[in-house]
Design a protein around this motif. Structure first.
Motif, PDB file in Angstrom:
ATOM      1  N   ALA A 118      -1.208  -1.277   5.510  1.00 48.28           N
ATOM      2  CA  ALA A 118      -0.034  -1.564   6.337  1.00 48.28           C
ATOM      3  C   ALA A 118       0.756  -2.669   5.663  1.00 48.28           C
ATOM      4  O   ALA A 118       0.343  -3.832   5.643  1.00 48.28           O
ATOM      5  CB  ALA A 118      -0.466  -1.993   7.742  1.00 48.28           C
ATOM      6  N   ASP A 119       1.889  -2.295   5.086  1.00 50.61           N
ATOM      7  CA  ASP A 119       2.644  -3.230   4.262  1.00 50.61           C
ATOM      8  C   ASP A 119       4.106  -2.798   4.250  1.00 50.61           C
ATOM      9  O   ASP A 119       4.407  -1.625   4.468  1.00 50.61           O
ATOM     10  CB  ASP A 119       2.081  -3.215   2.833  1.00 50.61           C
ATOM     11  N   LEU A 120       4.992  -3.742   3.974  1.00 53.47           N
ATOM     12  CA  LEU A 120       6.399  -3.389   3.777  1.00 53.47           C
ATOM     13  C   LEU A 120       6.623  -2.766   2.403  1.00 53.47           C
ATOM     14  O   LEU A 120       7.525  -1.969   2.206  1.00 53.47           O
ATOM     15  CB  LEU A 120       7.285  -4.627   3.924  1.00 53.47           C
ATOM     16  N   ASN A 121       5.786  -3.166   1.441  1.00 50.84           N
ATOM     17  CA  ASN A 121       5.915  -2.664   0.079  1.00 50.84           C
ATOM     18  C   ASN A 121       5.057  -1.426  -0.112  1.00 50.84           C
ATOM     19  O   ASN A 121       3.901  -1.398   0.320  1.00 50.84           O
ATOM     20  CB  ASN A 121       5.485  -3.735  -0.926  1.00 50.84           C
TER      21      ASN A 121
ATOM     22  N   PHE B  84      -0.938   4.920   3.181  1.00 49.74           N
ATOM     23  CA  PHE B  84       0.013   3.819   3.319  1.00 49.74           C
ATOM     24  C   PHE B  84       0.962   4.110   4.462  1.00 49.74           C
ATOM     25  O   PHE B  84       1.452   5.235   4.610  1.00 49.74           O
ATOM     26  CB  PHE B  84       0.817   3.649   2.026  1.00 49.74           C
ATOM     27  N   VAL B  85       1.225   3.105   5.286  1.00 50.55           N
ATOM     28  CA  VAL B  85       2.238   3.214   6.314  1.00 50.55           C
ATOM     29  C   VAL B  85       3.128   1.979   6.229  1.00 50.55           C
ATOM     30  O   VAL B  85       2.632   0.842   6.241  1.00 50.55           O
ATOM     31  CB  VAL B  85       1.621   3.358   7.727  1.00 50.55           C
ATOM     32  N   LYS B  86       4.424   2.196   6.062  1.00 46.09           N
ATOM     33  CA  LYS B  86       5.349   1.068   5.970  1.00 46.09           C
ATOM     34  C   LYS B  86       5.360   0.320   7.292  1.00 46.09           C
ATOM     35  O   LYS B  86       5.620   0.900   8.352  1.00 46.09           O
ATOM     36  CB  LYS B  86       6.758   1.551   5.628  1.00 46.09           C
ATOM     37  N   THR B  87       5.072  -0.974   7.216  1.00 45.05           N
ATOM     38  CA  THR B  87       4.855  -1.752   8.430  1.00 45.05           C
ATOM     39  C   THR B  87       5.435  -3.148   8.298  1.00 45.05           C
ATOM     40  O   THR B  87       5.107  -3.872   7.350  1.00 45.05           O
ATOM     41  CB  THR B  87       3.340  -1.893   8.725  1.00 45.05           C
TER      42      THR B  87
END
Length: 259
Positions: free
Chosen positions: A36-39, A50-53
């Motif tokens: 869980a990451d913006l990148n 991956f999930v944009k978070t």
């Protein structure tokens, strides 16, 4: 059998640095991991997603937990790794800098714990590892927002441990020292800066992200089954020091000068 066979984890800020190393370590030991990451992350596949978070936004956090449950059906481990710092003294600090540091370093942990604990409870228990910092154990020059936010993480970890022991959920915090990641590149690549830092570290070097991942994996594993509410330092010995001068070294230097 690997320690995390059959386990499902979320790692916030898991696209790089310490978080990325934690993802790799958990997967290498059998876990399925949601980053869980913006990148975006290059680490995706059968066992990594991956999930944009934005970890400061309730809806994003809830969506990350839902995506994990939708993909793998449960959640056993939460690693709250996302964090930022700020190097500025209080009179010069803009209010939004203080707010942003606290949003990412503390609010994000609260939001992920709030969303994840019911799922971990439903799975029959599990573990939460909060990545704090030795800067939460003492003060640093011009790092008031970071110090305060990481201090909050440490005490929140203790409170969570008390509240959720009955659910079979262990909650511990890892406090790294200087780690050779992109965020610390200035301190470890310039020879003058490196010498300045390393003379304060008894082991004489920066830590590696992989070393932090090893400690985080231990805390998340059944090897740490009787640990909850623990605040674990991995700092090369910095916090073993009171801050007083190295008198024996000064004596040795004085003798060398007189020879």
């Amino acid at each position: 059998m690997a320690r995390f066979d059959g386990k499902v984890a979320i790692v916030t800020g898991g696209a790089r640095g310490i978080g990325g190393a934690i993802v790799q370590r958990l997967v290498s030991e059998g876990a399925k991991v949601m980053i869980a990451d913006l990148n975006p992350s290059a680490e995706t596949g059968e066992n990594v997603a991956f999930v944009k978070t934005d970890a400061t936004v309730t809806e994003d956090v809830q969506a990350a937990v839902k995506a994990t449950l939708d993909r793998w059906g449960k959640l056993d481990i939460l690693v709250n790794n996302a964090g930022i710092g700020a190097l500025v003294e209080t009179p010069d600090m803009e209010e939004d800098v203080w707010d942003r540091v606290f949003a990412i370093n503390t609010r994000a942990i609260f939001l992920f714990c709030k969303a994840a604990i019911p799922a971990i409870r439903e799975a029959g228990g599990g573990t939460i590892v909060n990545i704090a910092s030795i800067s939460g154990l003492g003060g640093d020059f011009a790092m008031g927002a970071y110090n305060a936010s990481k201090g909050a993480v440490i005490n929140y970890t203790r409170s969570l441990a008390l509240d959720h022991a009955r659910d079979g959920i262990r909650v511990n915090a890892l406090c790294p020292g200087l780690i050779a990641t992109d965020l610390a590149v200035g301190a470890v690549t310039d020879p003058v800066d490196a010498a300045f830092w390393f003379e304060r570290i008894p082991l004489g070097r920066a830590g590696r992200a992989e070393e932090m991942a090893a400690v985080a994996a231990f805390l998340a594993s059944d090897d740490a089954s009787y640990m909850t509410g623990s605040i674990v330092t991995a700092d090369g010995g910095i916090t073993a020091h009171t801050g007083q001068p190295n008198a024996p070294d000064r004596i040795r230097q004085r003798k060398l000068r007189t020879q």
